[in-house]
Scaffold this motif. Structure first.
Motif, PDB file in Angstrom:
ATOM      1  N   MET A 184       7.298  -0.462   7.695  1.00 35.67           N
ATOM      2  CA  MET A 184       7.556  -1.915   7.579  1.00 35.67           C
ATOM      3  C   MET A 184       9.018  -2.232   7.499  1.00 35.67           C
ATOM      4  SD  MET A 184       6.483  -4.763   4.508  1.00 35.67           S
ATOM      5  CE  MET A 184       4.926  -4.186   4.566  1.00 35.67           C
ATOM      6  N   GLN A 185       9.669  -3.234   8.152  1.00 37.03           N
ATOM      7  CA  GLN A 185      10.896  -3.365   8.113  1.00 37.03           C
ATOM      8  C   GLN A 185      10.995  -4.398   6.964  1.00 37.03           C
ATOM      9  OE1 GLN A 185      12.437  -5.901  11.447  1.00 37.03           O
ATOM     10  NE2 GLN A 185      14.571  -5.155  10.949  1.00 37.03           N
ATOM     11  N   ILE A 186      12.137  -4.072   6.025  1.00 36.91           N
ATOM     12  CA  ILE A 186      12.190  -4.301   4.581  1.00 36.91           C
ATOM     13  C   ILE A 186      12.667  -6.136   4.879  1.00 36.91           C
ATOM     14  CG2 ILE A 186      15.017  -3.870   4.371  1.00 36.91           C
ATOM     15  CD1 ILE A 186      12.358  -3.712   1.780  1.00 36.91           C
ATOM     16  N   LYS A 187      13.543  -6.581   5.930  1.00 37.64           N
ATOM     17  CA  LYS A 187      13.847  -7.941   6.077  1.00 37.64           C
ATOM     18  C   LYS A 187      12.589  -8.728   6.383  1.00 37.64           C
ATOM     19  CE  LYS A 187      17.569 -10.423   7.596  1.00 37.64           C
ATOM     20  NZ  LYS A 187      18.996 -10.471   8.394  1.00 37.64           N
ATOM     21  N   LYS A 188      11.434  -8.145   6.746  1.00 40.32           N
ATOM     22  CA  LYS A 188      10.454  -9.184   6.983  1.00 40.32           C
ATOM     23  C   LYS A 188       9.776  -9.780   5.622  1.00 40.32           C
ATOM     24  CE  LYS A 188       8.753  -6.947  11.188  1.00 40.32           C
ATOM     25  NZ  LYS A 188       7.857  -6.171  11.920  1.00 40.32           N
ATOM     26  N   LEU A 189      10.197  -9.078   4.532  1.00 37.76           N
ATOM     27  CA  LEU A 189       9.627  -9.360   3.227  1.00 37.76           C
ATOM     28  C   LEU A 189      10.171 -10.588   2.723  1.00 37.76           C
ATOM     29  CD1 LEU A 189       9.414  -5.676   1.606  1.00 37.76           C
ATOM     30  CD2 LEU A 189       7.656  -7.041   2.508  1.00 37.76           C
ATOM     31  N   VAL A 190      11.315 -10.870   3.285  1.00 33.86           N
ATOM     32  CA  VAL A 190      12.188 -12.060   2.676  1.00 33.86           C
ATOM     33  C   VAL A 190      11.314 -13.436   2.536  1.00 33.86           C
ATOM     34  CG1 VAL A 190      14.151 -13.662   3.064  1.00 33.86           C
ATOM     35  CG2 VAL A 190      14.472 -11.395   3.373  1.00 33.86           C
ATOM     36  N   SER A 191      10.307 -13.678   3.499  1.00 30.37           N
ATOM     37  CA  SER A 191       9.486 -14.880   3.636  1.00 30.37           C
ATOM     38  C   SER A 191       8.156 -14.692   2.552  1.00 30.37           C
ATOM     39  CB  SER A 191       9.307 -15.208   5.144  1.00 30.37           C
ATOM     40  OG  SER A 191       8.523 -13.924   5.597  1.00 30.37           O
ATOM     41  N   LEU A 192       7.955 -13.346   2.457  1.00 30.90           N
ATOM     42  CA  LEU A 192       6.728 -13.220   1.482  1.00 30.90           C
ATOM     43  C   LEU A 192       7.124 -13.582   0.256  1.00 30.90           C
ATOM     44  CD1 LEU A 192       5.472 -10.132   3.327  1.00 30.90           C
ATOM     45  CD2 LEU A 192       5.005 -12.398   3.579  1.00 30.90           C
ATOM     46  N   PRO A 193       5.906 -13.837  -0.955  1.00 27.37           N
ATOM     47  CA  PRO A 193       6.177 -14.030  -2.115  1.00 27.37           C
ATOM     48  C   PRO A 193       6.250 -12.447  -2.692  1.00 27.37           C
ATOM     49  CG  PRO A 193       3.858 -14.324  -1.365  1.00 27.37           C
ATOM     50  CD  PRO A 193       4.544 -14.149  -0.411  1.00 27.37           C
ATOM     51  N   SER A 194       6.952 -12.396  -3.874  1.00 30.43           N
ATOM     52  CA  SER A 194       6.781 -10.884  -4.775  1.00 30.43           C
ATOM     53  C   SER A 194       5.602 -10.583  -4.990  1.00 30.43           C
ATOM     54  CB  SER A 194       7.573 -11.153  -5.939  1.00 30.43           C
ATOM     55  OG  SER A 194       8.944 -11.462  -5.778  1.00 30.43           O
ATOM     56  N   ARG A 195       5.247  -9.191  -4.633  1.00 29.53           N
ATOM     57  CA  ARG A 195       4.239  -8.749  -5.067  1.00 29.53           C
ATOM     58  C   ARG A 195       3.701  -8.784  -6.783  1.00 29.53           C
ATOM     59  NH1 ARG A 195       3.055  -3.075  -1.867  1.00 29.53           N
ATOM     60  NH2 ARG A 195       3.253  -3.873   0.328  1.00 29.53           N
ATOM     61  N   THR A 196       2.474  -9.002  -7.003  1.00 31.65           N
ATOM     62  CA  THR A 196       2.184  -9.153  -8.427  1.00 31.65           C
ATOM     63  C   THR A 196       0.856  -8.366  -8.588  1.00 31.65           C
ATOM     64  OG1 THR A 196       0.844 -11.163  -7.935  1.00 31.65           O
ATOM     65  CG2 THR A 196       3.297 -11.454  -8.550  1.00 31.65           C
ATOM     66  N   GLY A 197       0.670  -8.035  -9.879  1.00 32.46           N
ATOM     67  CA  GLY A 197      -0.642  -7.453 -10.468  1.00 32.46           C
ATOM     68  C   GLY A 197      -0.263  -6.123 -10.270  1.00 32.46           C
ATOM     69  N   ARG A 198      -1.567  -5.448 -10.863  1.00 30.82           N
ATOM     70  CA  ARG A 198      -1.240  -3.970 -11.296  1.00 30.82           C
ATOM     71  C   ARG A 198      -2.437  -3.108 -10.208  1.00 30.82           C
ATOM     72  NH1 ARG A 198       3.034  -5.028 -13.332  1.00 30.82           N
ATOM     73  NH2 ARG A 198       3.411  -4.871 -15.693  1.00 30.82           N
ATOM     74  N   HIS A 199      -3.033  -3.864  -9.454  1.00 32.76           N
ATOM     75  CA  HIS A 199      -4.086  -3.204  -8.763  1.00 32.76           C
ATOM     76  C   HIS A 199      -3.650  -2.137  -7.902  1.00 32.76           C
ATOM     77  CE1 HIS A 199      -3.154  -6.668  -6.247  1.00 32.76           C
ATOM     78  NE2 HIS A 199      -3.682  -5.960  -5.228  1.00 32.76           N
ATOM     79  N   LEU A 200      -2.515  -2.293  -7.342  1.00 32.60           N
ATOM     80  CA  LEU A 200      -1.862  -1.072  -6.366  1.00 32.60           C
ATOM     81  C   LEU A 200      -0.821  -0.124  -7.079  1.00 32.60           C
ATOM     82  CD1 LEU A 200      -1.216  -3.569  -3.263  1.00 32.60           C
ATOM     83  CD2 LEU A 200      -3.219  -2.106  -3.454  1.00 32.60           C
ATOM     84  N   GLN A 201      -0.487  -0.139  -8.324  1.00 31.59           N
ATOM     85  CA  GLN A 201       0.575   0.264  -8.893  1.00 31.59           C
ATOM     86  C   GLN A 201      -0.022   1.851  -8.946  1.00 31.59           C
ATOM     87  OE1 GLN A 201       3.534  -1.349 -10.821  1.00 31.59           O
ATOM     88  NE2 GLN A 201       2.803  -2.121  -8.891  1.00 31.59           N
ATOM     89  N   ARG A 202       1.167   2.687  -8.724  1.00 28.15           N
ATOM     90  CA  ARG A 202       0.963   4.068  -9.077  1.00 28.15           C
ATOM     91  C   ARG A 202       1.042   4.465 -10.309  1.00 28.15           C
ATOM     92  NH1 ARG A 202       2.473   7.525  -4.044  1.00 28.15           N
ATOM     93  NH2 ARG A 202       2.698   6.208  -2.416  1.00 28.15           N
ATOM     94  N   TYR A 203       0.497   5.453 -10.990  1.00 31.85           N
ATOM     95  CA  TYR A 203       0.452   5.970 -12.140  1.00 31.85           C
ATOM     96  C   TYR A 203       0.542   7.451 -12.310  1.00 31.85           C
ATOM     97  CZ  TYR A 203      -0.912   1.472 -14.095  1.00 31.85           C
ATOM     98  OH  TYR A 203      -0.648  -0.035 -14.135  1.00 31.85           O
TER      99      TYR A 203
END
Length: 157
Positions: free
Chosen positions: A1-20
């Motif tokens: 994924m190209q990092i600049k594409k993330l500019v228009s997206l909201p920040s990721r939230t939540g813990r369901h995809l978090q690594r532990y």
């Protein structure tokens, strides 16, 4: 994924995809920096680092956040820096790792930080409305002395 594409997206939230790792949440971030000439007629340069404001209080910090299962560690560090600080750049090596206790919860986190040479400072980014950013000039001699007291960053040297 190209990092600049993330500019228009909201920040990721939540813990369901978090690594532990053994119950510790894995977080990653960057120390964004740039090198600036002190003035046009001098060859001297200054090292500046970018700090961002906390969402919770007035403290300033480096951008960092959760490392998610659908990304590698480098992408996670770049994404968090883009979301929180609104900068893009050339990701350097891992500076170090540390374990810290959350201020809000009774949980431990494992953190990793990378250097990021900033090549672009965006006018619009996902957390612009909740964060401020500030470039801070470092006194190299003083910074090296202070860093030497922080084993977590010096272990990878």
């Amino acid at each position: 994924m190209q990092i600049k594409k993330l500019v228009s997206l909201p920040s990721r939230t939540g813990r369901h995809l978090q690594r532990y790792n053994q119950g510790c949440r894995l977080v990653v971030g960057c120390i964004p920096y740039r090198i600036r000439k002190t003035n046009k007629s001098s060859p001297n340069e200054e090292l500046e680092v970018l700090l961002i404001s906390s969402q919770k209080n007035s403290s300033m910090m480096f951008p960092k956040g959760g490392w998610e299962i659908d990304e590698d560690i480098e992408l996670a560090a770049s994404r968090e820096t883009l979301e929180e600080a609104g900068v893009i750049g050339s990701l350097g090596g891992k500076l170090g790792e540390w374990i810290f206790k959350s201020k809000r919860q009774e949980k431990f986190h494992e953190g990793s930080m990378f250097s990021l040479l900033v090549t672009e400072e965006l006018d619009v980014w996902p957390e612009k409305n909740v964060r401020q950013r500030k470039w801070v000039c470092l006194n190299i001699e003083l910074s090296i002395h202070r860093l030497s007291r922080h084993k977590c960053l010096m272990q990878s040297c």
